[in-house]
Design a protein around this motif. Sequence first.
Motif, PDB file in Angstrom:
ATOM      1  N   GLN A 237      42.538  40.924  45.217  1.00  0.00           N
ATOM      2  CA  GLN A 237      41.529  40.468  44.257  1.00  0.00           C
ATOM      3  C   GLN A 237      40.268  40.144  45.016  1.00  0.00           C
ATOM      4  O   GLN A 237      40.236  39.186  45.782  1.00  0.00           O
ATOM      5  CB  GLN A 237      41.995  39.177  43.576  1.00  0.00           C
ATOM      6  CG  GLN A 237      42.945  39.365  42.435  1.00  0.00           C
ATOM      7  CD  GLN A 237      43.075  38.050  41.667  1.00  0.00           C
ATOM      8  OE1 GLN A 237      42.088  37.388  41.359  1.00  0.00           O
ATOM      9  NE2 GLN A 237      44.311  37.679  41.383  1.00  0.00           N
ATOM     10  N   ILE A 238      39.238  40.954  44.831  1.00  0.00           N
ATOM     11  CA  ILE A 238      37.963  40.652  45.465  1.00  0.00           C
ATOM     12  C   ILE A 238      37.193  39.718  44.538  1.00  0.00           C
ATOM     13  O   ILE A 238      36.982  40.035  43.365  1.00  0.00           O
ATOM     14  CB  ILE A 238      37.161  41.945  45.746  1.00  0.00           C
ATOM     15  CG1 ILE A 238      37.926  42.842  46.732  1.00  0.00           C
ATOM     16  CG2 ILE A 238      35.769  41.609  46.290  1.00  0.00           C
ATOM     17  CD1 ILE A 238      38.041  42.312  48.146  1.00  0.00           C
TER      18      ILE A 238
ATOM     19  N   ALA B 286      40.911  36.718  52.883  1.00  0.00           N
ATOM     20  CA  ALA B 286      40.029  37.285  53.911  1.00  0.00           C
ATOM     21  C   ALA B 286      38.580  37.097  53.510  1.00  0.00           C
ATOM     22  O   ALA B 286      38.209  37.347  52.363  1.00  0.00           O
ATOM     23  CB  ALA B 286      40.331  38.763  54.107  1.00  0.00           C
ATOM     24  N   ILE B 287      37.791  36.640  54.472  1.00  0.00           N
ATOM     25  CA  ILE B 287      36.341  36.564  54.275  1.00  0.00           C
ATOM     26  C   ILE B 287      35.720  37.463  55.338  1.00  0.00           C
ATOM     27  O   ILE B 287      35.914  37.235  56.539  1.00  0.00           O
ATOM     28  CB  ILE B 287      35.832  35.115  54.436  1.00  0.00           C
ATOM     29  CG1 ILE B 287      36.493  34.215  53.393  1.00  0.00           C
ATOM     30  CG2 ILE B 287      34.306  35.068  54.336  1.00  0.00           C
ATOM     31  CD1 ILE B 287      36.241  32.739  53.613  1.00  0.00           C
ATOM     32  N   ASN B 288      35.053  38.518  54.894  1.00  0.00           N
ATOM     33  CA  ASN B 288      34.506  39.484  55.839  1.00  0.00           C
ATOM     34  C   ASN B 288      33.334  40.212  55.198  1.00  0.00           C
ATOM     35  O   ASN B 288      33.340  40.462  54.008  1.00  0.00           O
ATOM     36  CB  ASN B 288      35.590  40.488  56.254  1.00  0.00           C
ATOM     37  CG  ASN B 288      35.291  41.124  57.588  1.00  0.00           C
ATOM     38  OD1 ASN B 288      34.281  41.815  57.733  1.00  0.00           O
ATOM     39  ND2 ASN B 288      36.143  40.891  58.570  1.00  0.00           N
ATOM     40  N   LYS B 289      32.347  40.548  56.023  1.00  0.00           N
ATOM     41  CA  LYS B 289      31.173  41.210  55.450  1.00  0.00           C
ATOM     42  C   LYS B 289      31.405  42.705  55.223  1.00  0.00           C
ATOM     43  O   LYS B 289      30.704  43.334  54.458  1.00  0.00           O
ATOM     44  CB  LYS B 289      29.937  40.973  56.318  1.00  0.00           C
ATOM     45  CG  LYS B 289      29.952  41.614  57.693  1.00  0.00           C
ATOM     46  CD  LYS B 289      28.614  41.332  58.365  1.00  0.00           C
ATOM     47  CE  LYS B 289      28.338  42.065  59.642  1.00  0.00           C
ATOM     48  NZ  LYS B 289      29.328  42.227  60.671  1.00  0.00           N
ATOM     49  N   VAL B 298      45.740  43.814  53.506  1.00  0.00           N
ATOM     50  CA  VAL B 298      46.892  42.908  53.438  1.00  0.00           C
ATOM     51  C   VAL B 298      46.541  41.620  52.694  1.00  0.00           C
ATOM     52  O   VAL B 298      47.412  40.791  52.454  1.00  0.00           O
ATOM     53  CB  VAL B 298      47.442  42.554  54.841  1.00  0.00           C
ATOM     54  CG1 VAL B 298      47.914  43.795  55.570  1.00  0.00           C
ATOM     55  CG2 VAL B 298      46.402  41.806  55.669  1.00  0.00           C
ATOM     56  N   ALA B 299      45.258  41.463  52.321  1.00  0.00           N
ATOM     57  CA  ALA B 299      44.832  40.203  51.710  1.00  0.00           C
ATOM     58  C   ALA B 299      45.186  40.146  50.229  1.00  0.00           C
ATOM     59  O   ALA B 299      45.179  41.149  49.534  1.00  0.00           O
ATOM     60  CB  ALA B 299      43.325  40.028  51.889  1.00  0.00           C
ATOM     61  N   ASP B 300      45.517  38.939  49.745  1.00  0.00           N
ATOM     62  CA  ASP B 300      45.719  38.720  48.317  1.00  0.00           C
ATOM     63  C   ASP B 300      44.382  38.452  47.644  1.00  0.00           C
ATOM     64  O   ASP B 300      44.130  38.893  46.538  1.00  0.00           O
ATOM     65  CB  ASP B 300      46.654  37.532  48.106  1.00  0.00           C
ATOM     66  CG  ASP B 300      48.008  37.782  48.724  1.00  0.00           C
ATOM     67  OD1 ASP B 300      48.803  38.487  48.105  1.00  0.00           O
ATOM     68  OD2 ASP B 300      48.255  37.301  49.847  1.00  0.00           O
ATOM     69  N   TYR B 301      43.533  37.686  48.337  1.00  0.00           N
ATOM     70  CA  TYR B 301      42.196  37.393  47.820  1.00  0.00           C
ATOM     71  C   TYR B 301      41.177  37.734  48.898  1.00  0.00           C
ATOM     72  O   TYR B 301      41.432  37.522  50.092  1.00  0.00           O
ATOM     73  CB  TYR B 301      42.063  35.908  47.467  1.00  0.00           C
ATOM     74  CG  TYR B 301      43.034  35.455  46.403  1.00  0.00           C
ATOM     75  CD1 TYR B 301      42.790  35.707  45.056  1.00  0.00           C
ATOM     76  CD2 TYR B 301      44.200  34.780  46.759  1.00  0.00           C
ATOM     77  CE1 TYR B 301      43.693  35.295  44.076  1.00  0.00           C
ATOM     78  CE2 TYR B 301      45.103  34.366  45.785  1.00  0.00           C
ATOM     79  CZ  TYR B 301      44.848  34.626  44.451  1.00  0.00           C
ATOM     80  OH  TYR B 301      45.740  34.231  43.492  1.00  0.00           O
TER      81      TYR B 301
END
Lengths: 261, 322
Positions: A237-238, B286-289, B298-301
């Motif tokens: 979910q972005i 994950a926080i990424n530009k 692999v991230a959920d959000y």
Amino acid sequence: MKIIVAIKQVPERDAPLRIASDAKGIEERELQWAMNEPDAYALEEALQLKEKHGGEVVIVSAGPERVGATIREALAKGADRGIHIVADDLAARDALGVAQLLAAAVKPESPDLVLTGLQSEDLGLGQTGVILAELLNLPHASLILQVEISSADSPQAQIKAKRELEEGWFQSIEMPTPAVLTIQSGGNKLRYATLMGIKRAKTKELRTLDATSLGAAAAPVAVLDKITLPQKKKSTQIIPGAAKEAAATLVEKLKSEARVL
Amino acid sequence: MSVLVILEERNGKISRTSWEAAAAAQQLAGTNPVIAAVLGAQTESLAAEAAAKPFAKVIRVEHALLAPYTPDAFTAALRQLIQKESPTHIVFPHTYQVRDYAPALATRMGQVLLGDVIAIEDGPVFTRQLMQGRLNGEYKHTGSGPCFVSVQAGAFRGSDDAGPQQTKAQIELFRPSLDPAQIRTKPGEPFRGSAQTVDLGSAQLIVSVGRGIREAENLPLVEELAKALGAELAASRPICDNGWLPMERQVGSSGQSVAPKLYLAVGISGAIQHLVGMKGSQCIVAINKDPDAPIFEVADYGIVGDLFEVVPALTEAIKAAR
């Protein structure tokens, strides 16, 4: 002692990547290039060994004309001279084909030590150093963090290297010179080129060798047939919106949806 | 087609990644036979463990010079075994040990190792990651000799469960001819790095920071976030390589493996070496530009944006919510 460092030029880490139209490579136009970081650690180890024991650090790199800039960067950091194997067909060679070029350039130099990064950041094959050792018929060790050399000036110079194992374990490996070591990142702190170094690099020897003069390329055994974009395995979910709004939404979701807060 | 799989030992048992390699070998072989080999100075119990699985046979490659591991002894012994058995494919787990000798073995036989393979399709076509996981490359083996393949940890589903099979695979002994003079390197006993005082493995909440943080001076930004959450601070390899955080806070194949309730990855692109250490986490943020960064696989959000804006906002939002 004479130390050769094999260096690869790779696309800059954050460079946007586009798959080429034939799907066999990436679009190279507008791409920025840099020294492969594990190779920068190999160079650093070589420069420190030279500072301790004296001798010479020689850079060898294969690729088209643009590779010259990366060799100059290594010379600016303190390497003594460079050998550029001019080859426009690297993409058509497999790991063995590239290592054959490097081996042909390294052999007449009769180095005491050959260092290379443990893997490249583009293809990530992680094989060049080990194949090079096999082609040169030299002992090798991989994933090396530190190198100690005893009686460096004698032909009986011995290497003691700290090798990384999995899960936080290490071991030390001893072997005679000449030898090949592949260097793991993090063993040293990387240096920057000084202004003086950059100035000096311009006058250092950078010899070019035509790849075709090093023998015909064998037909590749491992062929890259097609490059694709990875398929997402998980639905992520972005969370949209400006920073503040997105952060608030995320906290809410972590509390009520994922229930991890 | 006949497939030979090389099994490795860990703590006296066949390793998990070896079972995964065996699964890849079975998939590659289809209905054709798969032969397993174990190497060492004492291989009896390993071979017995392997024989419970549906292999055509299990070969004990045994010689005093095969322990401790050296690339010279393993390369020489396996070359002899391959010449005797002439398999069409040889499958390895992609471990540090295999990376140390398999490229030399392939070279000695005029071949090239297809390393760190994540999928095998009909053809066979072997998929491996390129550009730090941002792209996949599909490879074919065109040589006339045997095809060498190593498979990435976690890419194939392997199990040490023998299943319903009743009969045990036949075990053969193979004694390679090795000479001490062939072995040019002298390995020392494995030792642990500095004593670990941080146990990330038991942490429930982890904030992990990567190269996106750019400079050590910016670390307080993520430290604040970790503090607001009551989370442990961890990092990807480059941060520890630079000495910005101690090595004991490193998550990944060369650091610790973690599986917290929440793993918040800040400025981490998600190279496989990192992912193997954290992908078992219950919830990954994950926080990424870079929207194409592999961490988002692999991230959920995910929040695609500038961490220098998102992280302070997140710290505030967490403080407000508590």
